[in-house]
Design a protein around this motif. Structure first.
Motif, mmCIF file in Angstrom:
data_model
loop_
_atom_site.group_PDB
_atom_site.id
_atom_site.type_symbol
_atom_site.label_atom_id
_atom_site.label_comp_id
_atom_site.label_asym_id
_atom_site.label_seq_id
_atom_site.Cartn_x
_atom_site.Cartn_y
_atom_site.Cartn_z
ATOM 1 N N VAL A 76 50.338 52.457 50.973
ATOM 2 C CA VAL A 76 50.606 53.270 49.012
ATOM 3 C C VAL A 76 50.960 52.092 49.022
ATOM 4 N N LEU A 77 51.211 50.584 49.323
ATOM 5 C CA LEU A 77 51.476 49.591 48.592
ATOM 6 C C LEU A 77 50.347 48.765 48.094
ATOM 7 N N VAL A 78 49.461 48.407 49.378
ATOM 8 C CA VAL A 78 47.992 48.566 49.564
ATOM 9 C C VAL A 78 47.765 48.279 48.285
ATOM 10 N N THR A 79 47.056 50.132 48.139
ATOM 11 C CA THR A 79 46.537 50.621 47.794
ATOM 12 C C THR A 79 47.262 50.408 45.471
ATOM 13 N N LYS A 83 44.208 47.972 43.910
ATOM 14 C CA LYS A 83 44.228 48.754 42.191
ATOM 15 C C LYS A 83 44.006 47.852 40.185
ATOM 16 N N THR A 84 45.579 47.218 40.923
ATOM 17 C CA THR A 84 45.723 45.963 39.690
ATOM 18 C C THR A 84 44.819 45.263 39.484
ATOM 19 N N VAL A 85 44.627 44.117 40.979
ATOM 20 C CA VAL A 85 43.901 43.326 41.328
ATOM 21 C C VAL A 85 42.899 43.673 40.595
ATOM 22 N N LEU A 86 42.147 44.142 41.364
ATOM 23 C CA LEU A 86 40.599 45.235 40.911
ATOM 24 C C LEU A 86 40.626 45.008 39.253
ATOM 25 N N THR A 88 42.036 44.163 36.896
ATOM 26 C CA THR A 88 42.557 42.584 36.103
ATOM 27 C C THR A 88 41.194 41.727 36.334
ATOM 28 N N THR A 89 41.041 41.302 37.416
ATOM 29 C CA THR A 89 39.583 40.547 38.006
ATOM 30 C C THR A 89 38.541 41.023 37.900
ATOM 31 N N LEU A 90 37.966 42.382 38.209
ATOM 32 C CA LEU A 90 36.930 42.609 38.129
ATOM 33 C C LEU A 90 36.150 42.730 36.966
ATOM 34 N N PRO A 91 36.249 42.588 35.959
ATOM 35 C CA PRO A 91 36.000 43.056 34.308
ATOM 36 C C PRO A 91 35.751 41.573 34.072
#
Length: 111
Positions: A76-79, A83-86, A88-91
């Protein structure tokens, strides 16, 4: 009245679910019928024994149950972190790639 009817009536009296007529009947039976009085005593005893089960579940126990249902806490923590990292960084990472694609499409339209 049967024993089952006594039990249902006693349960209703203990938990306050009886109509006015049923409540009146139950109170009359308390004073007149020893069998009903026994059923009522049993229901009261059961209510007292089970009272400790009505406590609210502690937050730690809720978290453990939720984690057991949805997966481990680490998953749950990793997910959540991923999600937050992606988000923020993916765009930011894809923007240069999108610009190159736009130029390629625009250049292809020019020819």
């Amino acid at each position: 009245m049967s024993s089952e009817e006594y039990k249902e009536l006693a349960w209703g009296l203990v938990y306050g679910t009886l109509s006015a007529e049923e409540r009146e009947l139950a109170l009359h039976l308390v004073s007149q019928d020893p069998e009903f009085l026994e059923a009522l005593k049993m229901e009261l005893e059961l209510k007292q024994r089970l009272a400790h089960l009505k406590r609210a579940m502690p937050e730690e126990a809720k978290e453990r149950v939720y984690a057991a249902i949805t997966g481990s806490r680490s998953q749950v923590l990793v997910t959540a972190v991923l999600k937050t990292v992606l988000e923020t960084t993916l765009p930011r990472m894809l923007w240069p790639v999108l610009q190159i694609l736009e130029r390629s499409v625009f250049a292809g339209e020019q020819q």
